[in-house]
Design a protein around this motif. Structure first.
Motif, PDB file in Angstrom:
ATOM      1  N   GLU A  25      57.634 -36.223  49.417  1.00 14.29           N
ATOM      2  CA  GLU A  25      59.031 -36.348  50.168  1.00 14.29           C
ATOM      3  C   GLU A  25      59.104 -35.700  51.399  1.00 14.29           C
ATOM      4  O   GLU A  25      59.440 -36.146  52.495  1.00 14.29           O
ATOM      5  CB  GLU A  25      60.231 -35.916  49.345  1.00 14.29           C
ATOM      6  CG  GLU A  25      60.623 -36.684  48.170  1.00 14.29           C
ATOM      7  CD  GLU A  25      61.629 -36.130  47.030  1.00 14.29           C
ATOM      8  OE1 GLU A  25      62.058 -36.968  46.261  1.00 14.29           O
ATOM      9  OE2 GLU A  25      61.665 -35.079  47.003  1.00 14.29           O
ATOM     10  N   LEU A  26      58.580 -34.246  51.412  1.00 13.20           N
ATOM     11  CA  LEU A  26      58.550 -33.587  52.762  1.00 13.20           C
ATOM     12  C   LEU A  26      57.623 -34.254  53.607  1.00 13.20           C
ATOM     13  O   LEU A  26      57.971 -34.158  55.044  1.00 13.20           O
ATOM     14  CB  LEU A  26      57.991 -32.315  52.157  1.00 13.20           C
ATOM     15  CG  LEU A  26      58.429 -31.114  53.487  1.00 13.20           C
ATOM     16  CD1 LEU A  26      59.977 -31.122  53.578  1.00 13.20           C
ATOM     17  CD2 LEU A  26      57.914 -29.731  52.782  1.00 13.20           C
TER      18      LEU A  26
ATOM     19  N   GLU B 170      56.525 -32.332  69.602  1.00 16.49           N
ATOM     20  CA  GLU B 170      56.572 -33.074  68.476  1.00 16.49           C
ATOM     21  C   GLU B 170      56.094 -32.260  67.328  1.00 16.49           C
ATOM     22  O   GLU B 170      56.715 -32.212  66.315  1.00 16.49           O
ATOM     23  CB  GLU B 170      55.639 -34.249  68.920  1.00 16.49           C
ATOM     24  CG  GLU B 170      55.369 -35.120  67.637  1.00 16.49           C
ATOM     25  CD  GLU B 170      54.222 -35.190  66.841  1.00 16.49           C
ATOM     26  OE1 GLU B 170      53.894 -35.761  65.900  1.00 16.49           O
ATOM     27  OE2 GLU B 170      53.519 -34.455  67.158  1.00 16.49           O
ATOM     28  N   ALA B 171      55.254 -31.320  67.395  1.00 13.50           N
ATOM     29  CA  ALA B 171      54.866 -30.584  66.244  1.00 13.50           C
ATOM     30  C   ALA B 171      56.081 -29.564  65.763  1.00 13.50           C
ATOM     31  O   ALA B 171      56.313 -29.494  64.668  1.00 13.50           O
ATOM     32  CB  ALA B 171      53.428 -29.736  66.587  1.00 13.50           C
ATOM     33  N   PHE B 172      56.382 -29.234  67.291  1.00 15.09           N
ATOM     34  CA  PHE B 172      57.416 -28.063  66.763  1.00 15.09           C
ATOM     35  C   PHE B 172      58.730 -28.641  65.988  1.00 15.09           C
ATOM     36  O   PHE B 172      59.102 -27.927  65.211  1.00 15.09           O
ATOM     37  CB  PHE B 172      58.121 -27.561  68.123  1.00 15.09           C
ATOM     38  CG  PHE B 172      59.401 -26.792  68.143  1.00 15.09           C
ATOM     39  CD1 PHE B 172      59.418 -25.566  67.470  1.00 15.09           C
ATOM     40  CD2 PHE B 172      60.499 -27.198  68.719  1.00 15.09           C
ATOM     41  CE1 PHE B 172      60.729 -24.788  67.250  1.00 15.09           C
ATOM     42  CE2 PHE B 172      61.473 -26.477  68.655  1.00 15.09           C
ATOM     43  CZ  PHE B 172      61.662 -25.423  68.073  1.00 15.09           C
ATOM     44  N   ALA B 173      59.069 -30.092  66.498  1.00 21.61           N
ATOM     45  CA  ALA B 173      60.294 -30.724  65.793  1.00 21.61           C
ATOM     46  C   ALA B 173      60.078 -31.162  64.511  1.00 21.61           C
ATOM     47  O   ALA B 173      61.034 -30.876  63.585  1.00 21.61           O
ATOM     48  CB  ALA B 173      60.593 -32.051  66.656  1.00 21.61           C
ATOM     49  N   ARG B 174      58.788 -31.252  64.081  1.00 26.92           N
ATOM     50  CA  ARG B 174      58.485 -31.709  62.739  1.00 26.92           C
ATOM     51  C   ARG B 174      58.490 -30.620  61.765  1.00 26.92           C
ATOM     52  O   ARG B 174      59.011 -30.759  60.561  1.00 26.92           O
ATOM     53  CB  ARG B 174      56.865 -32.242  62.877  1.00 26.92           C
ATOM     54  CG  ARG B 174      56.327 -32.883  61.470  1.00 26.92           C
ATOM     55  CD  ARG B 174      55.028 -33.325  61.758  1.00 26.92           C
ATOM     56  NE  ARG B 174      54.127 -32.506  62.125  1.00 26.92           N
ATOM     57  CZ  ARG B 174      53.146 -32.474  63.184  1.00 26.92           C
ATOM     58  NH1 ARG B 174      52.865 -33.507  63.494  1.00 26.92           N
ATOM     59  NH2 ARG B 174      52.491 -31.411  63.448  1.00 26.92           N
ATOM     60  N   ILE B 175      57.793 -29.417  62.399  1.00 24.09           N
ATOM     61  CA  ILE B 175      57.877 -28.165  61.395  1.00 24.09           C
ATOM     62  C   ILE B 175      59.344 -27.547  61.158  1.00 24.09           C
ATOM     63  O   ILE B 175      59.814 -27.469  60.012  1.00 24.09           O
ATOM     64  CB  ILE B 175      57.177 -27.046  62.038  1.00 24.09           C
ATOM     65  CG1 ILE B 175      55.871 -27.492  62.490  1.00 24.09           C
ATOM     66  CG2 ILE B 175      57.294 -25.897  61.422  1.00 24.09           C
ATOM     67  CD1 ILE B 175      54.966 -26.471  63.180  1.00 24.09           C
ATOM     68  N   THR B 176      60.174 -27.712  62.150  1.00 25.08           N
ATOM     69  CA  THR B 176      61.708 -27.228  62.142  1.00 25.08           C
ATOM     70  C   THR B 176      62.311 -28.018  61.140  1.00 25.08           C
ATOM     71  O   THR B 176      63.038 -27.536  60.149  1.00 25.08           O
ATOM     72  CB  THR B 176      62.448 -27.263  63.437  1.00 25.08           C
ATOM     73  OG1 THR B 176      61.637 -26.382  64.512  1.00 25.08           O
ATOM     74  CG2 THR B 176      63.612 -26.683  63.323  1.00 25.08           C
ATOM     75  N   VAL B 177      62.380 -29.480  61.261  1.00 22.64           N
ATOM     76  CA  VAL B 177      62.927 -30.263  60.330  1.00 22.64           C
ATOM     77  C   VAL B 177      62.441 -30.280  58.964  1.00 22.64           C
ATOM     78  O   VAL B 177      63.393 -30.034  57.991  1.00 22.64           O
ATOM     79  CB  VAL B 177      62.916 -31.835  60.464  1.00 22.64           C
ATOM     80  CG1 VAL B 177      63.545 -32.698  59.687  1.00 22.64           C
ATOM     81  CG2 VAL B 177      63.566 -31.937  62.098  1.00 22.64           C
ATOM     82  N   ALA B 178      61.117 -29.865  58.619  1.00 25.76           N
ATOM     83  CA  ALA B 178      60.421 -29.659  57.344  1.00 25.76           C
ATOM     84  C   ALA B 178      61.081 -28.460  56.990  1.00 25.76           C
ATOM     85  O   ALA B 178      61.467 -28.306  55.595  1.00 25.76           O
ATOM     86  CB  ALA B 178      59.103 -29.531  57.574  1.00 25.76           C
ATOM     87  N   ALA B 179      61.127 -27.275  57.585  1.00 23.51           N
ATOM     88  CA  ALA B 179      61.835 -26.116  57.231  1.00 23.51           C
ATOM     89  C   ALA B 179      63.097 -26.053  56.809  1.00 23.51           C
ATOM     90  O   ALA B 179      63.526 -25.575  55.810  1.00 23.51           O
ATOM     91  CB  ALA B 179      61.230 -24.853  58.318  1.00 23.51           C
ATOM     92  N   PHE B 180      63.852 -26.820  57.551  1.00 22.06           N
ATOM     93  CA  PHE B 180      64.955 -27.107  57.024  1.00 22.06           C
ATOM     94  C   PHE B 180      65.137 -27.942  55.889  1.00 22.06           C
ATOM     95  O   PHE B 180      66.145 -27.574  54.946  1.00 22.06           O
ATOM     96  CB  PHE B 180      66.083 -27.761  58.500  1.00 22.06           C
ATOM     97  CG  PHE B 180      67.604 -27.791  58.142  1.00 22.06           C
ATOM     98  CD1 PHE B 180      68.392 -26.657  58.249  1.00 22.06           C
ATOM     99  CD2 PHE B 180      68.051 -29.131  57.960  1.00 22.06           C
ATOM    100  CE1 PHE B 180      69.440 -26.605  57.956  1.00 22.06           C
ATOM    101  CE2 PHE B 180      69.586 -29.128  57.875  1.00 22.06           C
ATOM    102  CZ  PHE B 180      70.320 -27.882  57.826  1.00 22.06           C
TER     103      PHE B 180
END
Ligand SMILES: Nc1ncnc2c1ncn2[C@@H]1O[C@H](COP(=O)(O)OP(=O)(O)O)[C@@H](O)[C@H]1O
Ligand SMILES: Nc1ncnc2c1ncn2[C@@H]1O[C@H](COP(=O)(O)OP(=O)(O)O)[C@@H](O)[C@H]1O
Ligand SMILES: [Mg+2]
Ligand SMILES: [Mg+2]
Lengths: 77, 143, 143
Positions: free
Chosen positions: C38-39, C18-28
């Motif tokens: 917004e982020l 869950e944390a990994f997905a959140r970081i990845t989408v935020a980085a993108f």
């Protein structure tokens, strides 16, 4: 919708994130301390715990402070 | 080698995705709690491999780049793949300082960097089909 | 809507992802230079959707979760998909405070959070087939 947002925000406060720069310089300081005292590099979780920030803040701070290009490292090693 | 976790990532060969790929792999690797140096090594190796796919794999077009990363007890396996131009002579390409694009001021040190920062580097490639780089890094900070 | 960049991510429904997905989408998403709020909104919505797939989609097993994110001029489209249990009554599921798992101390506010933090929320689901959540966020900081 504004009401709901406010309610949800209050209910689930997002930690005020410290500036990336501030975290980055604290990481460098902690790393140097640990290298001097224990002769080893800190792990990612150790840093997050020590600085009291989220793991993702550590990752993003490291990203922003990774200035040295790989080539420099190889050449000057 | 028991796989503890796995992720697959796909994105187009745009230059801004080099940083994105590096952060994503770093975020994933962090689950194993590497130390700072190990994490920096992985990020550098991923940057080099993704940059190669962007610049050499797809020199005149935008094409897909795939990353698979697997966490196991002692470290991480990272596979970076493109369906681009491919490499004619892999042995030559892996030589330090060899570059097919001296005009772009490439250093020719990409594969050398990957090899020295990671514990294993395998390169598979077929001209016209694409290139697949497989790397493993063992974390000393782990059991 | 001209797509400027796109990424696909796949990972198993383990809670640490869950944390990994959140970081990845935020980085993108960061490629579009959103503001901090917004982020934070995007990260919260992604957390809720991925948590739903982990807890409700695959209650007794580990299954694949897929994320597709697309950047366009004014914002980001995010699709989060599982092949899990599915939802019988989507309208009911989207009601504030409705939860099928009160015993887990779920708040029943996941969909409400996604809806209020994002500018669009669409939910498609078929029992036994899986659930697909599509969200759009417009960045005011963008043209
Ligand atoms: N993904 C790839 N697709 C096609 N050719 C590649 C790829 N990766 C590497 N090569 C070839 O291998 C050579 C050496 O790569 P590298 O050591 O990274 O040096 P550089 O990128 O500086 O040229 C490149 O010049 C290129 O000819
Ligand atoms: N991916 C999913 N797969 C199956 N059921 C889901 C999924 N997402 C949501 N649901 C259903 O919708 C309900 C409401 O979801 P939500 O608003 O997030 O509240 P909560 O997660 O707190 O129960 C859940 O209790 C569940 O029954
Ligand atoms: Mg190179
Ligand atoms: Mg929920």
């Amino acid at each position: 919708v504004g009401e709901i947002r406010r309610f949800l925000r209050d209910d689930n406060p997002i930690r005020v994130s410290r500036s990336v720069k501030e975290i980055a310089s604290k990481i460098i300081k902690f790393k140097e301390e640990l290298l001097k005292e224990k002769g080893r590099e800190p792990t990612i979780n150790e840093i997050a715990e020590k600085l009291g920030v989220e793991l993702e803040e550590v990752i993003l701070a490291l990203e922003s402070s990774q200035k040295i290009s790989s080539l420099d490292e190889v050449v000057y090693q | 080698m028991i796989i503890k976790n796995e992720m697959k990532l796909e994105f187009p060969s745009r230059s801004q995705n080099e940083a994105f790929a590096r952060i994503t792999v770093a975020a994933f690797a962090s689950q194993l709690d590497p130390n700072l140096e190990e994490l920096a090594d992985i990020k550098t190796a991923v940057s080099e491999a993704v940059t190669n796919s962007i610049i050499h794999g797809y020199p005149n077009e935008i094409g897909p780049i795939k990353i698979i990363a697997r966490l196991f007890e002692q470290g991480i396996e990272i596979i970076i793949e493109d369906n681009g131009k491919g490499i004619e002579d892999i042995e030559q390409a892996r030589q330090p300082l060899y570059t097919s694009k001296p005009e772009l001021e490439r250093s020719g040190m990409g594969f050398t960097v990957m090899e020295s920062f990671m514990d294993l580097l395998e390169v598979e490639s077929e001209p016209g089909k694409g290139t697949k780089v497989r790397m493993i890094k063992y974390f000393k900070s782990q059991g």
